[in-house]
Write an enzyme that holds these catalytic residues in place. Structure first.
Site, PDB file in Angstrom:
ATOM      1  N   GLU B  50       0.827  -1.212   0.000  1.00 18.99           N
ATOM      2  CA  GLU B  50       0.000   0.000   0.000  1.00 18.99           C
ATOM      3  C   GLU B  50       0.863   1.264   0.000  1.00 18.99           C
ATOM      4  OE1 GLU B  50      -3.023  -0.030  -0.575  1.00 18.99           O
ATOM      5  OE2 GLU B  50      -3.703  -2.022  -0.014  1.00 18.99           O
ATOM      6  N   ASN B  54       1.379   3.927  -3.083  1.00 18.80           N
ATOM      7  CA  ASN B  54       1.048   5.350  -2.913  1.00 18.80           C
ATOM      8  C   ASN B  54       2.180   6.262  -3.390  1.00 18.80           C
ATOM      9  OD1 ASN B  54      -1.490   4.878  -1.967  1.00 18.80           O
ATOM     10  ND2 ASN B  54      -1.036   5.325   0.177  1.00 18.80           N
ATOM     11  N   ARG B 109      -8.611   3.878  -7.843  1.00 21.88           N
ATOM     12  CA  ARG B 109      -8.053   3.723  -6.505  1.00 21.88           C
ATOM     13  C   ARG B 109      -9.252   3.560  -5.571  1.00 21.88           C
ATOM     14  NH1 ARG B 109      -4.155   1.691  -7.464  1.00 21.88           N
ATOM     15  NH2 ARG B 109      -3.846   1.683  -5.237  1.00 21.88           N
TER      16      ARG B 109
HETATM   17  N1  LIG Z   1       2.888   9.136  -0.956  1.00 21.24           N
HETATM   18  C1  LIG Z   1       1.861   9.967  -1.198  1.00 21.24           C
HETATM   19  N2  LIG Z   1       2.069  11.158  -1.835  1.00 21.24           N
HETATM   20  C2  LIG Z   1       1.039  11.994  -2.099  1.00 21.24           C
HETATM   21  N3  LIG Z   1      -0.250  11.741  -1.765  1.00 21.24           N
HETATM   22  C3  LIG Z   1      -0.526  10.593  -1.127  1.00 21.24           C
HETATM   23  C4  LIG Z   1       0.503   9.646  -0.815  1.00 21.24           C
HETATM   24  N4  LIG Z   1      -0.075   8.598  -0.186  1.00 21.24           N
HETATM   25  C5  LIG Z   1      -1.383   8.876  -0.103  1.00 21.24           C
HETATM   26  N5  LIG Z   1      -1.675  10.066  -0.670  1.00 21.24           N
HETATM   27  C6  LIG Z   1      -3.016  10.715  -0.717  1.00 21.24           C
HETATM   28  O1  LIG Z   1      -3.874  10.077   0.207  1.00 21.24           O
HETATM   29  C7  LIG Z   1      -5.021   9.557  -0.435  1.00 21.24           C
HETATM   30  C8  LIG Z   1      -5.491   8.279   0.249  1.00 21.24           C
HETATM   31  O2  LIG Z   1      -4.535   7.248   0.096  1.00 21.24           O
HETATM   32  P1  LIG Z   1      -5.006   5.718   0.185  1.00 21.24           P
HETATM   33  O3  LIG Z   1      -5.763   5.516   1.461  1.00 21.24           O
HETATM   34  O4  LIG Z   1      -3.838   4.844  -0.048  1.00 21.24           O
HETATM   35  O5  LIG Z   1      -6.072   5.589  -0.998  1.00 21.24           O
HETATM   36  P2  LIG Z   1      -5.820   5.516  -2.583  1.00 21.24           P
HETATM   37  O6  LIG Z   1      -4.365   5.253  -2.828  1.00 21.24           O
HETATM   38  O7  LIG Z   1      -6.676   4.386  -3.017  1.00 21.24           O
HETATM   39  O8  LIG Z   1      -6.249   6.826  -3.131  1.00 21.24           O
HETATM   40  C9  LIG Z   1      -4.614   9.404  -1.884  1.00 21.24           C
HETATM   41  O9  LIG Z   1      -5.719   9.430  -2.758  1.00 21.24           O
HETATM   42  C10 LIG Z   1      -3.671  10.588  -2.085  1.00 21.24           C
HETATM   43  O10 LIG Z   1      -4.390  11.765  -2.337  1.00 21.24           O
HETATM   44 MG   LIG Z   2      -3.280   3.807  -1.895  1.00 18.58          MG
END
Ligand SMILES: Nc1ncnc2c1ncn2[C@@H]1O[C@H](COP(=O)(O)OP(=O)(O)O)[C@@H](O)[C@H]1O
Ligand SMILES: [Mg+2]
Lengths: 135, 145
Positions: B50, B54, B109
């Site tokens: 995960e 990300n 996502r």
């Molecule tokens: N490493 C990262 N850099 C920038 N934004 C991030 C990062 N990790 C997460 N995010 C932000 O947090 C949100 C939620 O992440 P997550 O719970 O993993 O759901 P998803 O990846 O399915 O969108 C993402 O949609 C993004 O906007």
């Molecule tokens: Mg994610």
């Protein structure tokens, strides 16, 4: 015999290329997923399944999950996407035989509350045994 | 009392999606020194997958950057995994951590990444700065064997 071998091979190549194998009967199209379902693989699988749906217009789409040995939330996206697609087309959508690991993440997202999950009797029995053992 | 660190591993890899499987397998292999059970290994793999995904899809959206991973093992069987990118960062971390919240719904996502990390680990810390990058720290204490 030689023919059989090549047939087997081409089936396997096909599976590797698309990311899944598939069976079709009169009333259902079954997508058999295996291996590790992550963002990298989900991308390709999604495109291919959607082509399949567009071409075959199935009344019922089944995603058979028993051969998956890893799945993260990208797999949830893949499942939800195909579910909505079938909703739009007015078809049925079912998840079949998820292992406990996959079921856990499906439950976490609450997908089991909106999507039908089919498990065979055998599976239920062995789950009960598992539960008994863990007590 | 601070626990004694017994081993540490670092790696960095470009944010190509083909590396997702590599990253979680490498972390799991390193953690195997603490003899985790099968369900603990599965939890670690999924949480790492995960966080790494990300970095690739959000942190380094439309570019290739470097993902930094450090794994520390402690004497009390705690595993600490740091996953960091120098990408775009998160504007509102609290919101990002909410179940089903995603800024990238069009790419399917699910918004469940942080929820998965939280439920498969004991503690998840997120430090992020817009334009600078994001650091996710996953802590998991393995059961006694
Ligand atoms: N490493 C990262 N850099 C920038 N934004 C991030 C990062 N990790 C997460 N995010 C932000 O947090 C949100 C939620 O992440 P997550 O719970 O993993 O759901 P998803 O990846 O399915 O969108 C993402 O949609 C993004 O906007
Ligand atoms: Mg994610």
């Amino acid at each position: 015999m030689i023919k059989g071998d090549t047939e087997l091979k081409s089936e396997k190549d096909n599976e590797e290329e698309k990311g899944y194998s598939l069976t079709e009967t009169e009333d259902e199209l079954v997508i058999i997923l295996g291996g590790e379902i992550d963002h990298h693989r989900a991308l390709k699988i999604r495109v291919n399944i959607d082509t399949e749906i567009a071409e075959r217009r199935p009344k019922k789409l089944v995603m058979e999950l028993s051969r998956i040995n890893f799945m993260d939330s990208s797999g949830l996206g893949l499942i939800m996407g195909r579910y909505s697609k079938m909703q739009v087309l007015g078809g049925e959508f079912v998840l079949r035989e998820p292992c406990e690991g996959v079921m856990r993440i499906i439950r976490l997202a609450g997908l089991d509350k909106i999507i039908k999950v089919e498990k065979s009797e055998n599976e239920k029995e062995s789950n009960k045994n598992e539960a008994r053992k863990n007590k | 009392m601070r626990q004694e660190k017994i081993n540490e591993m670092s790696m960095k890899l470009p944010s190509r999606s083909v590396n997702e499987g590599m990253a979680r397998a490498a972390v799991a292999a390193f953690c195997s020194q603490l003899d985790p059970d099968a369900s603990e290994v599965a939890d670690i793999k999924c949480a790492v997958s995960e966080a790494v995904t990300n970095c690739i899809v959000h942190g380094y959206k439309n570019e290739i950057g470097i993902i930094y991973i450090t794994v520390s093992l402690y004497a009390d069987r705690t595993i600490k995994i740091e996953i960091r990118d120098r990408g775009r960062g998160i504007e509102d971390v609290k919101k990002a951590r909410e179940p089903l919240y995603t800024t990238d719904a069009e790419n399917e996502r699910s918004g469940m990444g942080f929820t998965v990390m939280e439920s498969f680990c004991d503690k998840v810390r997120v430090v992020s700065q817009c334009g600078k990058g994001t650091k996710v720290v996953l802590c998991k204490r393995l059961r006694k064997r």
